[in-house]
Design an enzyme around this catalytic site. Sequence first.
Site, PDB file in Angstrom:
ATOM      1  N   SER A 174      14.876  27.646 -17.563  1.00 31.98           N
ATOM      2  CA  SER A 174      14.347  28.397 -18.347  1.00 31.98           C
ATOM      3  C   SER A 174      13.486  28.865 -17.834  1.00 31.98           C
ATOM      4  CB  SER A 174      13.944  27.833 -20.098  1.00 31.98           C
ATOM      5  OG  SER A 174      12.205  27.729 -19.761  1.00 31.98           O
ATOM      6  N   ASP A 175      12.867  30.686 -18.309  1.00 33.40           N
ATOM      7  CA  ASP A 175      12.480  31.297 -17.548  1.00 33.40           C
ATOM      8  C   ASP A 175      11.044  30.919 -18.470  1.00 33.40           C
ATOM      9  OD1 ASP A 175      10.315  33.478 -16.992  1.00 33.40           O
ATOM     10  OD2 ASP A 175      11.784  35.484 -17.056  1.00 33.40           O
ATOM     11  N   TRP A 176       9.712  31.541 -17.809  1.00 31.22           N
ATOM     12  CA  TRP A 176       8.548  30.806 -18.611  1.00 31.22           C
ATOM     13  C   TRP A 176       7.834  31.093 -20.095  1.00 31.22           C
ATOM     14  CZ3 TRP A 176      10.027  29.054 -14.470  1.00 31.22           C
ATOM     15  CH2 TRP A 176       9.812  28.332 -13.477  1.00 31.22           C
TER      16      TRP A 176
END
Length: 878
Positions: A289-291
């Site tokens: 996932s992106d942060w």
Amino acid sequence: MAPSRVSVLALGNAILFLSALTGAQEPEIPTFEHHSPPAYPPPIGTGEGFSDWSEAYSKAQAVVAQMTIAEKVNLTSGVGWEGEQCVGNTGGVPRLGIRGLCLQDSPLGIRFGQYSSAFPAGVTIASTWDDDLSYARGYAMGVEHRGKGVDVQLGPVSGPLGLFPEGGRNWEGAGSDPYLSGVGIASAIRGIQDAGVIACAKHFIANEQEHYRQVGESAIAINESLSANLDDRTMHEVYAWPFADAVKAGVGSIMCSYNQINNSYGCQNSELMNGILKNELGFQGFVVSDWQAQHAGVATALAGLDMAMPGDQLFYSANSWWASNLTGAVINGSVPVWRLDDMATRIMASFYKVGLDKDRVDVNLDSWTTDVYGYRHWVAKEGYGVVNGNVDVRGNHASLIREIAAKGTVILKNIANTLPLQKPKQIAVFGSDATDNPRGPNGCPDRACADGTVAMGWGSGTANFPYLISPLSALQNKAIADGTVIQWVVDDYATEHMEQTATQATACLVFVKSQAGEGYSIVDGNQGDRNNLTLWSNGEEVIRTVAAKCNNTIVTLHAPGPVLMEEWIDHPNVTAVLYAGLPGQESGNSIVDVLYGLVEPGRLPFTIAKNANDYGVKLMYKPDNTYTPQQNLSGLLIDYRYFDKHDIEPRFEFGFGLSYTTWKYHDIVVRKTNAGPYVPFNGRTPAAKNTKVTESAESLLFPDGFHKVRAYNYPWFNTTSDIKRDGENGPAEAYDPTGTVIRPAGGAPGGNPGLYDILYEVNVTISNTGKRNGEEVVQLYISQGEVDDPVRVLRGYRRVSVDAGKSTCVTFTITRRDISRWDTTTQNWVVSPAEKLVYVGRSSRDLPLVAKLNGERSTGFKKNNKPGRLGHGMKAFM
Ligand SMILES: *[C@@H]1O[C@H](CO)[C@@H](O)[C@H](O)[C@H]1NC(C)=O
Ligand SMILES: *[C@@H]1O[C@H](CO)[C@@H](O)[C@H](O)[C@H]1NC(C)=O
Ligand SMILES: *[C@@H]1O[C@H](CO)[C@@H](O)[C@H](O)[C@H]1NC(C)=O
Ligand SMILES: *[C@@H]1O[C@H](CO)[C@@H](O)[C@H](O)[C@H]1NC(C)=O
Ligand SMILES: *[C@@H]1O[C@H](CO)[C@@H](O)[C@H](O)[C@H]1NC(C)=O
Ligand SMILES: *[C@@H]1O[C@H](CO)[C@@H](O)[C@H](O)[C@H]1NC(C)=O
Ligand SMILES: *[C@@H]1O[C@H](CO)[C@@H](O)[C@H](O)[C@H]1NC(C)=O
Ligand SMILES: *[C@@H]1O[C@H](CO)[C@@H](O)[C@H](O)[C@H]1NC(C)=O
Ligand SMILES: *[C@@H]1O[C@H](CO)[C@@H](O)[C@H](O)[C@H]1NC(C)=O
Ligand SMILES: *[C@@H]1O[C@H](CO)[C@@H](O)[C@H](O)[C@H]1NC(C)=O
């Protein structure tokens, strides 16, 4: 990706997920037209039939078979923001001697690195149109990351692709064309992974703007992130295209994006992760996932997410959708055990594929302090010791950086043989873009400013400069060596001084700029995305002032993308114009190399329009609704394709760039190969093993006496009463005992293997007709011929070096994929019946060679001719 410590914005979206628990009357959720279809079950990675993955999978399966549930969960879950030294850190498996993975920004070098290099940005490597350089850059970056103990380099970037010229992060990417971007990121991935680091292609997908990508960042309150809505054909032919190349290149990880796609979050959209990536494209690595782009626990696991970053629900929230919650979801039957096995196996397969089991380096960098000593668990203020080993990993990369930045500089105008410069008597340098930021090269957090010379954008996609050679300092060195007198005015508002100085010089070098970056920082009112396409820091006025007094005004532009030039480009005293992109640490040396003709320049990886409206798109600065902004991205006409289709004359077209010599194109020859027919894939993934949970509840508790680091996500529970064991098979819809049916367009990394069959070979001859040895970027475009196709699309390019007076033959191969279109009915690629033409030349609008793909030669197509019309219209032109 994540903001740095210093610039975290308000994080308000926790409310959203808790509102259902408050018991208050539920507010009405508006309905939207676009929906993402469900795609289950999640395909299992096995490496079977994927030669470059099979050994890695054997090792991964063997090691994961030895792991407990908690150990597998540990690999999938980040320990929390600032929990360890890297920007992302997973838990480890100490029992088997595996430390957690270190994931680190950025696509252009080591973010927060010290004694590491600041490479040219994606847009500049794209401007070289040189795959060997792209590989070399990837390899050098990989070596540096590996030397610091980084396991996953968070790059390269193909999303944003660059639909909106103002897009804040376009400069991190590889050009505004899917083909160019795909070839570019594939070579970068090979380079990074050959150096022993897992590459991460990002952001999947349609992350075209910064505004509204995250609820917590939005100046205007919204409930959910923006939804990028796009039809199936656009998805395949434009946005997913480069990711197919990434998968074919063997990329170990792919990052899902912040935005929603068809009103389903990128990191829980099953059609994207299970469907397109893992099924159709045969992706065998892991999706990360992106942060804080993960917004659910069970749903993300079932939709195909494999790793959650940075592990907590929100930065500093100290709780997680996964970690112990994933353990619980496996125990209670919401997530099948085989899905957890698959996540861990995919992660470990990527680990083995790039050789991280051999000579793995301990993490010796720290993202949260530049001090040598600090807390290893920064947010917890625990584990004091050496955190920055300050290992110098730069090697001899400076010369490569200098070469790329020079070869990626595009000469847009050069009249009266202004360039190359030959020992001018007196030069004068103008503009703050020529000089140092008074606060130093790293004086602005994550480079979020435009003070001094601009050599990278801002945001998480940055690195620390080990030094930054400004244009002025390099020009001084050159002037001294040549006996040239050099003066300068770097105050953008010192008009009178500029006039005086300009009057004396034989060559006036004006440096102007524009800047863009990631949406968590706002610079001069620009929230990542640029507010306009004009110059920053009074640039137009500086050019106007100097050009009025100097009949040899040479303008160099440092910018993340296109800039409008109409106001000054035709000024008779503006004798040369260069687009120097975002060059990295060797900026000044590189521009000297181009200005003085020591290096051959590059070509534009995007179109420079006369007018912002000419791009035919509008970035969404104001939300169309405040629940979840709806952005329509349907349509194939990105960048030059729009200009061609609508017959709009750009200022400088995609692929354009002047050379220091002259070229002639001749003798196009097409040969049809005898490739077999295209066969829709027919097969299944192996059946999921319906493993039972055999571990006792007690075995899932924190070990006795275990020291818990504060605000750290662990896979364990405090008490057995927290553990609910309800079922073991997972929900019915996520489980198919016979395996997953592979889509007809799938079957191999990058899709159906037949897509990569070579159908044609095209040869052309190019001659260097000038007096200098030179480098040319030979470009091949194809017209697919149907009314609803773009006029032409890039399908090949080669940067070649040819000595003066010599010729060379360039051979291109055309694959089935190159001439196919996505058919939404059969959910497969088809070659339409329309006649197909192949064009070869110097830019998207300067195409002297044309041939039919059945092998006949055709007449030329010259720049300034109206672009060919569609389909049948094209016949008239023939
Ligand atoms: C959207 O957010 C606003 C402001 O936080 C809130 O009042 C409203 O109830 C939310 N709407 C929905 C449908 O959740
Ligand atoms: C998005 O919706 C369109 C229809 O509006 C559909 O064709 C397409 O497949 C959907 N894509 C995804 C990834 O949901
Ligand atoms: C999970 O990872 C953390 C951090 O590396 C470690 O302390 C812990 O022992 C690991 N747990 C298991 C089950 O291996
Ligand atoms: C598990 O998820 C729930 C729901 O989001 C959350 O409230 C809780 O804090 C999480 N637990 C842990 C230990 O992170
Ligand atoms: C299982 O546990 C997860 C994580 O706590 C939770 O979200 C889910 O609702 C639970 N499922 C059942 C069936 O209890
Ligand atoms: C465009 O934006 C830049 C940076 O914010 C600003 O300096 C400039 O004045 C703007 N141009 C116009 C025409 O508003
Ligand atoms: C060009 O520069 C010369 C000085 O060299 C100046 O006299 C002339 O006015 C300038 N031309 C324009 C159009 O500004
Ligand atoms: C520019 O101006 C100088 C004198 O200032 C003159 O010698 C030179 O010929 C001019 N060049 C052009 C191209 O007009
Ligand atoms: C193209 O050039 C290559 C290499 O010179 C040669 O082997 C091939 O036969 C040529 N093909 C055609 C169709 O001329
Ligand atoms: C265990 O207890 C601590 C408080 O001591 C709490 O912060 C943590 O969330 C608990 N973990 C789980 C998995 O419930």
